[in-house]
Design a protein around this motif. Structure first.
Motif: not given
Length: 208
Positions: A11-12, A15-16, A53
């Motif tokens: 997920t991180d 998002r990045e 997001h």
């Protein structure tokens, strides 16, 4: 043994990837020319993932401005220290600010934000307000110096901080934003910061 990324890490990463893709899209196409479809394609994720997001393009734009700001603030915030000269402390505070102002991505995105301010003030006002809330480091420092009796107490710390930032931005932000001037080189940066701090302390410092 092959390590499988945890769901939170995936997920991180997504998002990045969305943030980095959005930075490139907004810089190249502006606010109106950028769509969530374009961002999703550039980030190589689904449109649904982008919306999971960031529920709207406005929130995505605010997030990337905040992302650039946070990156410039990665160094520890300078806390007021009664045992050190005011000038040295203020120069250190403003050097953090100068890092942001010299970021080409931030200048480009600020130009996009400025266009939004002119065309849709109500949308831009929310962006500016949220970014202003992040600029608490200098007012906090000024407030501590006032409590210590080294700066005049009869002035609003936010007002004084805005004055000092304004002196820096007059040379290191607005010419680059509005007229396409190149970023200041290291010597120019030091001169602008030193002169701004000296003028500020000449007016606000309490003689001892």
């Amino acid at each position: 043994m092959t390590l499988v990324p945890t769901p939170s890490r995936l997920t991180d990463r997504k998002r990045e990837a969305i943030v980095q893709a959005a930075i490139a899209e907004f810089r190249e196409h502006g606010f109106n020319g950028t769509s969530m479809d374009r961002v999703a394609a550039a980030a190589e994720v689904s449109k649904r993932t982008v919306y999971n997001h960031f529920p709207s393009k406005d929130e995505l734009f605010e997030a990337i401005l905040g992302h650039l700001w946070d990156r410039s603030q990665s160094l520890a915030e300078v806390a007021y220290d009664a045992g050190h000269p005011l000038r040295d402390q203020l120069l250190q505070v403003l050097e953090h600010k100068m890092q942001l102002l010299n970021d080409a991505s931030f200048i480009d995105l600020s130009r996009v934000a400025m266009a939004e301010i002119m065309h849709t003030p109500e949308r831009a006002e929310a962006m500016v307000t949220r970014l202003s809330e992040k600029e608490e480091g200098l007012p906090r420092w000024i407030r501590a110096a006032q409590q210590d009796g080294t700066l005049r107490a009869n002035v609003d710390p936010q007002y004084a901080a805005h004055q000092l930032h304004g002196m820096v931005k007059a040379f290191a932000f607005w010419p680059q934003l509005a007229m396409g001037r190149p970023p200041l080189d290291a010597a120019q940066q030091q001169q602008v910061l030193a002169d701004a701090v000296d003028m500020f302390l000449g007016f606000y410092a309490v003689a001892r």
